[in-house]
Design a protein around this motif. Sequence first.
Motif, mmCIF file in Angstrom:
data_model
loop_
_atom_site.group_PDB
_atom_site.id
_atom_site.type_symbol
_atom_site.label_atom_id
_atom_site.label_comp_id
_atom_site.label_asym_id
_atom_site.label_seq_id
_atom_site.Cartn_x
_atom_site.Cartn_y
_atom_site.Cartn_z
ATOM 1 N N ALA A 1 1.566 -3.025 1.441
ATOM 2 C CA ALA A 1 0.474 -2.048 1.368
ATOM 3 C C ALA A 1 0.655 -1.128 0.160
ATOM 4 N N PRO A 2 -0.429 -0.622 -0.407
ATOM 5 C CA PRO A 2 -0.332 0.298 -1.552
ATOM 6 C C PRO A 2 0.552 1.512 -1.228
ATOM 7 N N GLY A 3 1.424 1.855 -2.155
ATOM 8 C CA GLY A 3 2.271 3.029 -2.007
ATOM 9 C C GLY A 3 3.482 2.852 -1.122
ATOM 10 N N ALA A 4 3.604 1.692 -0.470
ATOM 11 C CA ALA A 4 4.676 1.500 0.513
ATOM 12 C C ALA A 4 6.054 1.534 -0.140
ATOM 13 N N HIS A 5 6.237 0.764 -1.204
ATOM 14 C CA HIS A 5 7.550 0.697 -1.851
ATOM 15 C C HIS A 5 7.971 2.067 -2.385
ATOM 16 N N GLU B 1 -1.488 14.332 3.099
ATOM 17 C CA GLU B 1 -0.574 13.984 2.012
ATOM 18 C C GLU B 1 -0.838 12.528 1.629
ATOM 19 N N ILE B 2 -1.222 12.302 0.374
ATOM 20 C CA ILE B 2 -1.644 10.983 -0.083
ATOM 21 C C ILE B 2 -0.543 10.324 -0.913
ATOM 22 N N SER C 1 -6.554 6.176 -0.548
ATOM 23 C CA SER C 1 -6.909 5.900 0.856
ATOM 24 C C SER C 1 -5.694 5.636 1.750
ATOM 25 N N ILE C 2 -4.484 5.959 1.279
ATOM 26 C CA ILE C 2 -3.270 5.780 2.065
ATOM 27 C C ILE C 2 -2.532 7.124 2.140
ATOM 28 N N ALA C 3 -2.315 7.606 3.347
ATOM 29 C CA ALA C 3 -1.608 8.873 3.543
ATOM 30 C C ALA C 3 -0.175 8.602 3.973
ATOM 31 N N PHE C 4 0.631 9.651 3.961
ATOM 32 C CA PHE C 4 1.966 9.533 4.550
ATOM 33 C C PHE C 4 2.226 10.699 5.489
ATOM 34 N N SER D 1 -11.831 8.183 6.197
ATOM 35 C CA SER D 1 -11.963 7.031 5.301
ATOM 36 C C SER D 1 -10.594 6.440 4.943
ATOM 37 N N LEU D 2 -9.520 6.982 5.494
ATOM 38 C CA LEU D 2 -8.194 6.451 5.208
ATOM 39 C C LEU D 2 -8.051 5.049 5.785
ATOM 40 N N LYS D 3 -7.326 4.203 5.066
ATOM 41 C CA LYS D 3 -7.092 2.844 5.520
ATOM 42 C C LYS D 3 -5.785 2.699 6.301
#
Length: 261
Positions: free
Chosen positions: A150-154, A209-210, A214-217, A241-243
């Motif tokens: 997923a985007p931002g995961a790493h 916190e993005i 569209s991906i938060a943490f 709208s977050l995925k």
Amino acid sequence: MPVVPSIKTTRISQHEFKDLSYGVMQHVFEIHNEFGRLFDEKIYKRELAARMHDVELEVLVELIHGSFVKRLFADVIVSGSGLFEFKVADTIHPKHRSQAMQYLLLFDLSHAKIVNTQPDQVQHEFVNCHQRLADLRQFKIDSNHFDFSAPGAHEFYAHLVLLLRDWGTGLCLSLYEQALQHCLHGEESGNQLVSVTGREGHLGEQPMEIVAPSIAFKLTALSKGEESYQTHAKRLLNHTSLKAIHWANIKNELVTFKTIR
């Protein structure tokens, strides 16, 4: 060094701290009787330092991770071995205990006392810490339900693990969040307002916190109730709208990573 106290400290036994605390509190009671209960906490601390030897006020400790630097200040350290956190509050709250515990870890001390000067009678409470940051850096990781594709995961995973290896797992979540935001976004804020919708349409904005578009943490330190938290996180996603949310639950000995969709 990732954690840099400004003074050298010595861990003492509970019995030794009780003796130290007895001497400190005798002065605190006298000051409270003389000054009353309506001053800011700095007044009581400064008067204590004027009446006792070997009292350090506003003692600096720096937390460093890469280019991120956070400066914190413990209220009072006596004889390099006893922490005293002064409060002016209606009562002693859990957040005060958490703060005292954090300073014990950061200064590698075993015992503290919270001192609240606002009540008619001085309120005071012991806080003991048997853990050390070195131990809290040796945590295990569970990433079985984390989506590295997923985007931002790493980025989220790598930065947080390195941060926790530097600082340990027992500190306040806000410190990790600030450092993680710095790692992910530099001087720019990763906090964004996300639109929330209901039955009738737009309801307002929720700050999140993005980590990627569209991906938060989210960071938590739950000892129980993880399934309930995940349920409510999914409900949040249903109305924004977050995925997805990359979530890390930070316990002392285990850090669990999950991606919630």
